[in-house]
Write a protein that holds these residues in place. Structure first.
Motif, PDB file in Angstrom:
ATOM      1  N   ARG A 168       0.912  -1.266  -0.045  1.00 44.24           N
ATOM      2  CA  ARG A 168       0.082  -0.030   0.226  1.00 44.24           C
ATOM      3  C   ARG A 168       0.830   1.508  -0.062  1.00 44.24           C
ATOM      4  O   ARG A 168       0.321   2.307   0.252  1.00 44.24           O
ATOM      5  CB  ARG A 168      -1.103   0.134   1.282  1.00 44.24           C
ATOM      6  CG  ARG A 168      -2.149  -0.865   0.953  1.00 44.24           C
ATOM      7  CD  ARG A 168      -2.644  -1.421   2.344  1.00 44.24           C
ATOM      8  NE  ARG A 168      -3.742  -2.433   1.972  1.00 44.24           N
ATOM      9  CZ  ARG A 168      -3.805  -3.640   1.755  1.00 44.24           C
ATOM     10  NH1 ARG A 168      -2.800  -4.145   1.443  1.00 44.24           N
ATOM     11  NH2 ARG A 168      -5.122  -4.292   1.610  1.00 44.24           N
ATOM     12  N   GLY A 169       2.073   1.088  -0.570  1.00 48.78           N
ATOM     13  CA  GLY A 169       2.961   2.215  -0.758  1.00 48.78           C
ATOM     14  C   GLY A 169       3.987   2.730   0.669  1.00 48.78           C
ATOM     15  O   GLY A 169       4.447   3.732   0.565  1.00 48.78           O
ATOM     16  N   LEU A 170       4.013   2.053   1.506  1.00 43.81           N
ATOM     17  CA  LEU A 170       4.886   2.422   2.876  1.00 43.81           C
ATOM     18  C   LEU A 170       5.935   1.186   2.877  1.00 43.81           C
ATOM     19  O   LEU A 170       5.518   0.252   3.513  1.00 43.81           O
ATOM     20  CB  LEU A 170       4.022   2.637   4.078  1.00 43.81           C
ATOM     21  CG  LEU A 170       4.850   3.138   5.252  1.00 43.81           C
ATOM     22  CD1 LEU A 170       5.497   4.365   4.638  1.00 43.81           C
ATOM     23  CD2 LEU A 170       3.778   3.520   6.277  1.00 43.81           C
ATOM     24  N   PRO A 171       7.005   1.227   2.485  1.00 45.78           N
ATOM     25  CA  PRO A 171       7.925   0.043   2.484  1.00 45.78           C
ATOM     26  C   PRO A 171       8.224  -0.231   3.701  1.00 45.78           C
ATOM     27  O   PRO A 171       8.626   0.679   4.821  1.00 45.78           O
ATOM     28  CB  PRO A 171       9.406   0.703   1.891  1.00 45.78           C
ATOM     29  CG  PRO A 171       8.914   1.611   0.842  1.00 45.78           C
ATOM     30  CD  PRO A 171       7.552   2.322   1.410  1.00 45.78           C
ATOM     31  N   THR A 172       8.079  -1.400   4.216  1.00 43.96           N
ATOM     32  CA  THR A 172       8.017  -1.981   5.888  1.00 43.96           C
ATOM     33  C   THR A 172       8.591  -3.190   5.831  1.00 43.96           C
ATOM     34  O   THR A 172       8.151  -4.243   5.049  1.00 43.96           O
ATOM     35  CB  THR A 172       6.639  -1.832   6.460  1.00 43.96           C
ATOM     36  OG1 THR A 172       5.908  -0.668   6.135  1.00 43.96           O
ATOM     37  CG2 THR A 172       6.421  -2.402   7.627  1.00 43.96           C
ATOM     38  N   ASP A 173       9.388  -3.481   6.868  1.00 39.67           N
ATOM     39  CA  ASP A 173      10.046  -4.725   7.261  1.00 39.67           C
ATOM     40  C   ASP A 173       9.339  -5.383   8.408  1.00 39.67           C
ATOM     41  O   ASP A 173       8.694  -4.558   9.231  1.00 39.67           O
ATOM     42  CB  ASP A 173      11.447  -4.677   7.579  1.00 39.67           C
ATOM     43  CG  ASP A 173      12.331  -4.207   6.300  1.00 39.67           C
ATOM     44  OD1 ASP A 173      11.901  -4.764   5.010  1.00 39.67           O
ATOM     45  OD2 ASP A 173      13.291  -3.631   6.524  1.00 39.67           O
TER      46      ASP A 173
END
Length: 398
Positions: free
Chosen positions: A93-98
């Motif tokens: 959804r557009g928010l790079p997250t690990d």
């Protein structure tokens, strides 16, 4: 211990336990639990739309394949499979997250409490929207915060007012529900989100961005999270929840936060509950792997849109002349304002006697309340029940 045989009184409760009231919404729900009451007061998702069969299958699979793991203690940060799945959904959804950016919480309400513990010292100033999600006001009050409302309009927080308040009050954080806000249903515009991010970056401010309703969009274009705007990435904590899209009884939420805040919240969570229930986390991860949650949410949103439309269609006849109300593009709530002479708190008892309930708007304000406002939840009843509820509301308000 006794003195001369006379029992001594126990010590008093903590001051915060007596100074902070309970939730008016919870109290209203207790009063209106009778089945004949059409209840627009709750923030309850429609239970008939839960994917009970899919969730039950996920639990069965977990117990069939890993019963000992499911029943064992887990890590405070959360089950790796669920954290990975949440990171993947957030990134998509557009928010790079690990996965390591995520802390699983026992509902997103716990995330609020953990953040209040980790970020707020007694006496710190916290900025909130006006009106504001009621349980957030409770969480910050328990932390001893001084809560100050930021003016806004149908487009969300007023950036100029925010800038002025940040300069004057030196707050620790801003709390916002920018998409389909509880209680108003309004959505902060793209321009306002960028401006909020700019103020936070320029003035030194944490942003707590609560997004329990964002996936329940009926129309219009999705607006990116504030966390994705320039200047906000290192100072925004994003909260999410399965309560409105999967099932609230699972009590599964999460926060995505910069490392220092996430670690502090993990320590606070260890003191609160050690970890969120293992079996619920594993079942949710299995559900995400085996089922199409997005397709389920789309079906739910389609039904909710019909119910929103039914409520909007009856508002003009239900409310007194001169009233105004919001037209949310998603979520669960509609906010109305009656003419100046009306007090929705005083009117509620008579309305409930007519067999319908709402939440008066006054408790949602951190500052001066507007007694003529009220919140209506449109998702729990069918269109026919909504129409009947609005007829009863019209009689009660008259």
């Amino acid at each position: 211990m006794t003195v001369l045989g006379i029992a001594q009184a126990v010590p008093p409760l903590a001051a915060r336990a007596t100074a902070i009231g309970g939730s008016p919404v919870r109290e209203i729900l207790a009063v209106t639990a009778r089945p004949e009451v059409i209840n627009f007061a709750g923030g309850l998702p429609a239970p008939e739309l839960f994917d009970a069969e899919g969730i039950a299958a996920a639990f069965r699979d977990v117990f069939a394949e890993a019963p000992q793991r499911a029943l064992q203690y887990s890590t405070t940060e959360g089950e790796p499979a669920l954290r990975a799945a949440l990171a993947e959904r957030t990134s998509a959804r557009g928010l790079p997250t690990d996965a390591d950016d995520i802390l699983v919480t026992t509902g997103s309400q716990q995330a609020l409490s953990l953040l209040a513990t980790a970020l707020v010292e007694p006496g710190d100033t916290v900025l909130v929207e006006s009106p504001c999600y009621l349980a957030a006001l409770q969480a910050f009050a328990f932390a001893g915060a001084r809560v100050v409302a930021v003016p806004g309009d149908e487009d969300g927080i007023d950036p100029d007012a925010l800038d002025e308040l940040v300069t004057r009050e030196r707050p620790k954080l801003l709390y916002t529900v920018p998409t389909f806000q509880n209680p108003t249903g309004r959505t902060m515009t793209d321009e306002r989100r960028a401006a909020v991010a700019s103020v936070a970056a320029r003035c030194g401010l944490w942003i707590v961005e609560d997004d329990p309703y964002g996936e329940l969009r009926f129309e219009g274009k999705r607006v990116p999270w504030i966390a994705s705007y320039d200047g906000a990435g290192d100072r925004t904590v994003l909260l999410g929840s399965f309560s409105k899209v999967m099932a609230p009884g699972l009590r599964l939420g999460w926060l995505r936060a910069p490392a220092a805040v996430r670690r502090a919240c993990a320590v606070a969570k260890q003191a609160a509950d050690l970890h969120t229930p293992t079996v619920n986390q594993l079942a949710a991860a299995r559900y995400l792997a085996d089922r199409d949650l997005d397709a389920h949410v789309a079906r739910v949103a389609g039904v909710y849109r019909e119910r929103r439309d039914a409520m909007l269609a009856g508002m003009a006849d239900a409310l007194p002349a001169g009233s105004t109300w919001t037209r949310p593009e998603g979520g669960m709530f509609l906010w109305a304002r009656l003419p100046e002479s009306y007090d929705t708190t005083a009117l509620l008892r008579g309305v409930v006697e007519r067999g319908v309930a709402y939440v008066p708007g006054a408790p949602f304000y951190a500052g001066e309340p507007d007694p003529a406002t009220l919140r209506l939840c449109f998702v729990t009843q069918t269109p026919d029940e909504i129409a009947e509820g609005l007829r009863r509301l019209a009689k009660g308000l008259r």
